[in-house]
Enzyme design. Structure first.
Site, PDB file in Angstrom:
ATOM      1  N   GLU A  86      63.273  50.561  67.747  1.00  0.00           N
ATOM      2  CA  GLU A  86      61.832  50.693  67.495  1.00  0.00           C
ATOM      3  C   GLU A  86      61.050  49.988  68.596  1.00  0.00           C
ATOM      4  O   GLU A  86      61.020  48.756  68.652  1.00  0.00           O
ATOM      5  CB  GLU A  86      61.492  50.123  66.122  1.00  0.00           C
ATOM      6  CG  GLU A  86      62.215  50.836  64.982  1.00  0.00           C
ATOM      7  CD  GLU A  86      62.033  50.144  63.643  1.00  0.00           C
ATOM      8  OE1 GLU A  86      60.907  50.145  63.126  1.00  0.00           O
ATOM      9  OE2 GLU A  86      63.031  49.581  63.136  1.00  0.00           O
ATOM     10  N   LYS A 139      58.056  47.088  67.993  1.00  0.00           N
ATOM     11  CA  LYS A 139      58.243  45.876  67.211  1.00  0.00           C
ATOM     12  C   LYS A 139      57.952  44.656  68.082  1.00  0.00           C
ATOM     13  O   LYS A 139      58.401  44.579  69.226  1.00  0.00           O
ATOM     14  CB  LYS A 139      59.669  45.797  66.663  1.00  0.00           C
ATOM     15  CG  LYS A 139      59.987  46.831  65.595  1.00  0.00           C
ATOM     16  CD  LYS A 139      61.232  46.466  64.807  1.00  0.00           C
ATOM     17  CE  LYS A 139      60.956  45.314  63.880  1.00  0.00           C
ATOM     18  NZ  LYS A 139      62.096  45.020  62.983  1.00  0.00           N
ATOM     19  N   GLU A 141      69.427  44.288  54.293  1.00  0.00           N
ATOM     20  CA  GLU A 141      69.358  44.339  55.757  1.00  0.00           C
ATOM     21  C   GLU A 141      70.516  43.544  56.333  1.00  0.00           C
ATOM     22  O   GLU A 141      70.768  42.410  55.909  1.00  0.00           O
ATOM     23  CB  GLU A 141      68.062  43.733  56.320  1.00  0.00           C
ATOM     24  CG  GLU A 141      66.837  44.582  56.217  1.00  0.00           C
ATOM     25  CD  GLU A 141      65.648  43.949  56.951  1.00  0.00           C
ATOM     26  OE1 GLU A 141      65.876  43.173  57.909  1.00  0.00           O
ATOM     27  OE2 GLU A 141      64.505  44.215  56.552  1.00  0.00           O
ATOM     28  N   GLU A 200      64.666  42.520  68.748  1.00  0.00           N
ATOM     29  CA  GLU A 200      63.950  43.155  67.642  1.00  0.00           C
ATOM     30  C   GLU A 200      63.779  44.659  67.857  1.00  0.00           C
ATOM     31  O   GLU A 200      63.669  45.421  66.902  1.00  0.00           O
ATOM     32  CB  GLU A 200      62.586  42.505  67.449  1.00  0.00           C
ATOM     33  CG  GLU A 200      62.623  41.159  66.774  1.00  0.00           C
ATOM     34  CD  GLU A 200      63.139  41.242  65.343  1.00  0.00           C
ATOM     35  OE1 GLU A 200      62.584  42.031  64.559  1.00  0.00           O
ATOM     36  OE2 GLU A 200      64.112  40.533  65.018  1.00  0.00           O
TER      37      GLU A 200
END
Length: 473
Positions: free
Chosen positions: A320, A323, A266, A329
């Site tokens: 997203e 999240k 990541e 985030e």
């Protein structure tokens, strides 16, 4: 500095027209997270991946719909055993056997599962699953062996950089003492014995955002900067990403494991953040990811491991919306849920680097005296210069310099002994002057600041001693 003239093709054709997601130099994949209620179907995601030339992804589970959609596509995938299953997998071999049969073996080889991430950032899991990690990894590996899948499918576990007690300077990298004997050493021993690699999640954004008064943004974003010298090794670092990786290598070396490779599972940069999340923006996210892609394609590793290719998974495929946590985030995505690009990151070597120096391709950063400021194509005119990539291997940098001063026709008289720009007498400084001469001579045309990845465009005038770099010839 001796100049030997080399044929043009040795410089301008170092990178063939292939997908950048898997090259001899390294590979780039993308994390496909799904904590959202508005994402396209797995079938549509596969079409998006193929249209962009992305042939490696990582998911955070073993979702049947996703793995079925990936079947017979040629897209390789890393799957995951979630943290909540670590206890069962560690204490019960039959549970591990059943999990492998149901979630891995039943899909393989039609779906090209190449690794299993056993847990994710376990050391910071609030449910204290650390004691289960290595036993779970061993049982999962035993299950793979039973089915003769252990050679095709590797096991590892993504580790956050918070597992380090010290990371600066990189040569002083060390793991937290309380983790070393119980989990770090046995995990690295398992990875070594199974010819696997340590998965690491590395986010220069976090370090920069928390220390913006001490860390240069250019240093964090792969932009031109003065760099930092590691006092322990004398190695020069021009990117925070490389420094973080070398801190991990140093930490592994300190506990006796020098030959375990590292994969960055990541890394990314948010395009939107809260007010206190310094540096979160579209242009910064674009600069980070584009810079990282170019870094992988140069064919070099880190200063400490220059011959180890960089293998990296960008985070993440989509924004997203469900999240939890700060705004950042929910905004790491390369794509919006409607499949539109948040900003442009090239997914082929041809789009990442022009190969003929004639402007037939558009490079990552335009060399036409404009610079994208928001990742969407809006541009403002700026003066630009061409400088060397300080982290390029010396033989490639020297070859590019030889071409610029030879066939390229750059004016290299100022960098000859006794001339105005001979000092500083470094390969990086001399190459930068020659590359910029060639670039300005060719009217800053797209593709003329390339040299096989040895050069890149900057928007601030270079500073090498008292030497002045021209803006036009």
């Amino acid at each position: 500095m001796a100049v030997s003239f080399l044929p043009c093709f040795l410089i301008l054709c170092l990178f063939p027209t292939i997908s950048f997601t898997h090259t001899e130099s390294g590979m780039i994949g993308v994390n496909y997270g799904r904590i959202a209620n508005n994402l396209p179907s797995p079938k549509n995601v596969v079409s998006l991946l193929k249209s962009q030339g992305i042939n490696r992804i990582k998911i955070y589970d073993t979702d049947k719909k996703v793995l079925t959609a990936l079947a017979n596509t040629g897209i390789k995938v890393i799957v995951a055993l979630p943290n909540e299953l670590l206890s069962s997998a560690s204490s019960n071999q039959s549970f591990a056997d059943h999990w492998i049969q149901t979630n891995v073996a039943s899909h393989f080889p039609a779906t090209e599962i190449e690794a299993i991430a056993v847990g994710n950032e376990v050391f910071v899991d609030p449910k204290n699953t650390t004691p289960y990690l290595v036993p779970a990894m061993k049982n999962i590996h035993t299950s793979l062996v039973k089915r003769n899948l252990d050679k095709a499918i590797k096991i590892s576990s993504p580790v956050a950089l918070s597992a380090l007690a010290n990371s600066y300077p990189p040569s002083s990298g060390s793991f937290k003492p309380e983790l070393i004997e119980p989990v770090i050493k046995p995990m690295l021993d398992l990875l070594q014995r199974t010819s696997s690699y340590l998965m690491v999640n590395a986010y220069p954004f976090f370090a920069y955002s928390a220390n913006a008064d001490k860390i240069s943004l250019d240093y964090a974003l792969f932009q031109e900067n003065v760099g930092n010298i590691d006092s322990g090794t004398g190695l020069k670092y021009n990117s925070l990403f490389n420094a973080q990786l070398d801190a991990v290598y140093a930490a592994m070396s300190a506990v006796g494991f020098n030959d375990v490779k590292v994969m960055v599972t990541e890394t990314g940069w948010p395009s939107v953040g809260d007010e206190n999340e310094i540096g979160a923006s579209e242009p910064n996210a674009a600069a980070y990811n584009v810079g990282l892609v170019k870094r992988v394609l140069t064919g070099n590793g880190t200063p400490l491991r220059p011959r180890e290719p960089l293998n990296v998974y960008l985070f993440a495929l989509f924004n997203e919306n469900e999240k939890p946590g700060p705004t950042s985030e929910r905004n790491y995505g390369l794509f919006y849920p409607n499949e539109g690009k948040v900003y442009d990151v090239p997914f082929t070597a041809r789009s990442a680097f022009p190969v003929n120096g004639k402007g037939d391709e558009v490079p990552v950063v335009s060399s036409t005296s404009t610079f994208p400021v928001n990742g969407k194509g809006d541009e403002v005119p700026v003066s630009t210069w061409c400088v060397s990539n300080g982290e390029m291997a010396r033989d490639r940098l020297q070859a590019a310099l030889d071409y610029a001063c030879g066939e390229g026709g750059a004016d290299c008289r100022p960098i000859q002994p006794g001339a105005t720009c001979y000092h500083p007498e470094t390969l990086e400084a001399h190459a930068s002057y020659a590359f910029n001469s060639y670039y300005q001579k060719n009217a800053r045309r797209v593709g003329t600041c390339y040299f096989g990845g040895a050069a890149h465009v900057v928007t601030q005038p270079p500073r090498f001693g008292k030497c002045e770099f021209p803006t036009g010839q």
